[in-house]
Design an enzyme around this catalytic site. Structure first.
Site, PDB file in Angstrom:
ATOM      1  N   GLN B 195     -17.959  26.476   5.598  1.00 52.93           N
ATOM      2  CA  GLN B 195     -18.771  25.443   4.950  1.00 52.93           C
ATOM      3  C   GLN B 195     -18.144  25.135   3.604  1.00 52.93           C
ATOM      4  OE1 GLN B 195     -21.779  24.108   6.706  1.00 52.93           O
ATOM      5  NE2 GLN B 195     -20.351  24.980   8.192  1.00 52.93           N
ATOM      6  N   ALA B 236     -30.816  21.439   5.133  1.00 49.81           N
ATOM      7  CA  ALA B 236     -29.587  21.861   5.815  1.00 49.81           C
ATOM      8  C   ALA B 236     -28.359  21.139   5.257  1.00 49.81           C
ATOM      9  CB  ALA B 236     -29.718  21.610   7.310  1.00 49.81           C
ATOM     10  N   HIS B 237     -27.200  21.525   5.761  1.00 51.48           N
ATOM     11  CA  HIS B 237     -25.949  20.962   5.239  1.00 51.48           C
ATOM     12  C   HIS B 237     -25.881  19.450   5.445  1.00 51.48           C
ATOM     13  CE1 HIS B 237     -23.842  22.536   9.165  1.00 51.48           C
ATOM     14  NE2 HIS B 237     -24.830  21.749   9.444  1.00 51.48           N
ATOM     15  N   ASN B 238     -25.388  18.782   4.407  1.00 53.40           N
ATOM     16  CA  ASN B 238     -25.130  17.345   4.448  1.00 53.40           C
ATOM     17  C   ASN B 238     -26.376  16.478   4.476  1.00 53.40           C
ATOM     18  OD1 ASN B 238     -22.649  18.701   6.251  1.00 53.40           O
ATOM     19  ND2 ASN B 238     -22.065  17.323   4.606  1.00 53.40           N
TER      20      ASN B 238
END
Lengths: 344, 344, 344
Positions: B195, B236-238
């Site tokens: 990540q 969460a990511h993004n």
């Protein structure tokens, strides 16, 4: 530590059947062995009772006749077992003293018998009661009051304005008395509403890991004596939780909701704000509670699981349930109209 | 600190009615007493206004005539009250300096006016802005940049790659810029996808206790200016969250979803990945958002609570809703066929 | 660190097309530039492939003919990309040694190659394996065993009775082996049931931020090799999670449930206690699993989102679905009765 069956009976009641053997530990029926005591509460596990290698058992009186090994009879074997386990595996006892790597403010008051672990931080004005253990890296904010015989686990954060009774357990990484979520819309941005209330936690309460109990906005957030709050639960500002209420993990309670005494709230239940839930209510897991509950009872509300294909077919109709209901009404109307001439 | 009603008016506007009394604190209508100011926003509480013992009030102009005690009139009493409370109970002010028990890497840059609490760890390359407070046992990772006037609460963890603006509050035990959940299936096991993105947090943002904001996978996770994120929320990511969007506790947002500006997301809302939610959208508590929302409005979707008995009877049919719908269609077909001869 | 395309092929397989350029980093198709490699897994992004400024690409063989820039062909570009990223961005390597501000008990055993960060606390009897990193302010309880090459993030709490394998990542503020939620009702209060089991975590497991994995009540809580557990997840006592099962954030699993191997559990799935979920099961986000799953497949169950007005009209009927179903049955009965005379 070994305890004889008769010593349990002396302390906890019950009746001894068979030899007064010495017990070193507890285990489940299928895993117990030498020196261990087990119990039968669920009649479905009766077969395990016969094959178990436990040294002794705790059973209901009705199981006694068929059991030729040492056992104690009692009305509630699980409760008895819990108390036996408490005797054999007592909570950790405070080793009095402040670890040299703890940071205790000069204006904090720590009881002489309390134990403060390495990395724990106790701020000015905080009071820590007799025999209370504050474990490693926990944070106790200004003016926090913690009673006696409490166990504050590592990395938990307890902020100013928290008052905690006796024999309370706060598990790791829980947060007590953080700010409530108070915001006023100012036309183009949010203004923070200072959160000025406290968190009052009674005696014998247990607060789970990563659970968050927010301070009140103006008045207080309150958790009554004996309440059991599992992990990852959100208790918003000004919530009140009654005595001996238990809630399983992942519950969320929005602001100002009052939950009565002796309620049982299942996992992942979400409760809207400004509601009341009366004493003795049970809410099953996964339910969204969006209105006040005035009658004790068992409540639920969750979408049943299916295979994804089935769900797709069924859930599509949910969006049109109003239309389906109207069509049924129309059919009833037409059929009544149709039947008339037929009957003639 | 005491402030007169006229000093509030000087700073915040509004109109004075009655004596220019001195105010020491705020309280709710039913709890306020000497030296305290209260407010009436909800007309249903008007009866409390008359019986309140507060020294002064903040009310709408329409309430003024009936009120013979000191008060300030303003269009939005709750917002005015929030600002009065901010004046009376200011955020903590940094006491410049690094606590001797803090661990600050020699390659970290801490502003002279910042306050670093005991047990806080500031890694190499991190920058802490003017007047920012990093409280006890917080962790600030390598290269993290935190602006000015921030308040980083105890036991929070902020990892490398986080960029945080000014006047941001990160509550206790929150985790910023932990790894996103990225895994590629390799036939018989998961391979971790490194990540590599950052977390960018704007100005005036508030992040709740035990909330987790993951770093982006390749590009960044972004939280816009003025956003308010409550406790126990997963970002969460993004994910991108627009300016001044507020979300209540226990929300989960899956990867790469973009939420617009000025949205209001209720508690326990779960939002699937790779969606877009347009500006000004309101989603009510407990809703699962599984598709993009292009029209602002109020959205919901939750199973209504019933007694468990009622629920059992009703929920069983949910599994067969497709069948019920087909039977209605069949009835309509048959009835139309039936009616024809009848009409002849 | 720069690596050539041919070095990737040597380590990971695949076929080189075009110049053997040097690669410094990875990026998405739309953000990649000089020295960066990107990949195409989703055919919908094919347009981005043509316009991308990446120095090289990872694609399926079918994309190769149309691509006149350096690229590697492989059957699974995302997996290949994950491995390339692992090579270019390796996990942090332990810098052997115990930080002077760490607190390591004299009876703890820390491998010479392990790295213990500032403020970390390692209790008596704990064992930390070779090259494992315990980051700042983490707590490792008594008798905890952690294998080699693990990464224990800041502010996490790992309690006595936890056994953790090799190459495990525990993210920040996670809690491992806290007490399970065990209470026996004693007529007017709850008695705590001591939680005596352990938590066994296999190799190559990843545990997310603010996730809680409770110790077993009598036997153990078990997480198999290669499992991937996201953030804010509750794993209750005696749960077993099979090898290589992945679960997204905000999942809750109640006590004693057994989840098989290679399952995929979507975000916010809630799973009741004492269930079994067979190997290879997929449960979509937001589903409440209240019964055992014996057939692998894809399962779901969530209320579809609507506008609030539509929802109000439809959800009201949900409370009366049993009544609607009865009315359909009655209509069918009446219509059959009606049709008879018509047919005559």
């Amino acid at each position: 530590m070994a305890l004889s069956l008769s010593s349990f009976i002396e302390l906890l009641g019950g009746e001894l059947h068979g030899a007064d053997v010495a017990i070193l530990g507890v285990a489940s029926l299928d895993q117990a062995g030498e020196g261990q005591i087990s119990f039968l509460a669920n009649p479905r596990l009766r077969a395990q009772l016969q094959s178990s290698l436990a040294a002794a058992f705790i059973v209901r009186p009705t199981e006694s006749a068929a059991l030729d090994r040492p056992h104690i009879t009692t009305r509630d074997p699980q409760l008895y077992f819990a108390k036996v386990a408490q005797l054999l595996y007592p909570q950790p006892v405070a080793v009095a003293g402040i670890h040299p790597r703890a940071v205790v403010d000069e204006f904090a008051i720590v009881a002489a018998s309390a134990q403060i672990g390495p990395g724990a931080v106790i701020a000015a004005g905080a009071k820590i009661g007799e025999r209370t253990i504050v474990m490693a890296n926990a944070y106790i904010g200004e003016q926090v009051e913690i009673g006696g015989d409490c166990l504050i686990h590592p990395n938990s954060s307890i902020h100013h304005g928290a008052f905690i009774g006796d024999r309370v357990i706060v598990h790791s990484n829980a947060v007590i008395a953080g700010d409530g979520f108070g915001n006023a819309w100012a036309g183009d941005h949010w203004e923070k509403i200072p959160q000025l209330g406290r968190v009052l936690i009674g005696n014998d309460v247990e607060i789970g890991s990563c659970t968050t109990v927010d301070r009140g906005a103006l008045s207080d957030t309150v958790i009554g004596n004996g309440a059991r709050i599992d992990n990852l639960i959100q208790v918003a500002h000004n919530v009140e939780i009654g005595e001996h209420t238990a809630m399983a993990a992942c519950v969320g309670i929005a602001g100002s909701t009052k939950i009565g005494a002796r309620c049982q709230i299942g996992g992942a239940v979400m409760i809207s704000g400004h509601l009341e839930i009366c004493d003795g209510t049970t809410v099953l897991g996964g339910t969204l509670v969006a209105k006040t509950i005035r009658e004790p009872g068992v409540y639920s509300g969750s979408y049943p699981m299916q295979t994804h294909d089935e769900w797709r077919h069924n859930a599509a109709h949910l969006r049109h349930l109003d239309d389906l209901a109207k069509r049924i009404k129309q059919l009833e109307k037409e059929l009544r109209h149709t039947q008339l001439p037929v009957g003639e």
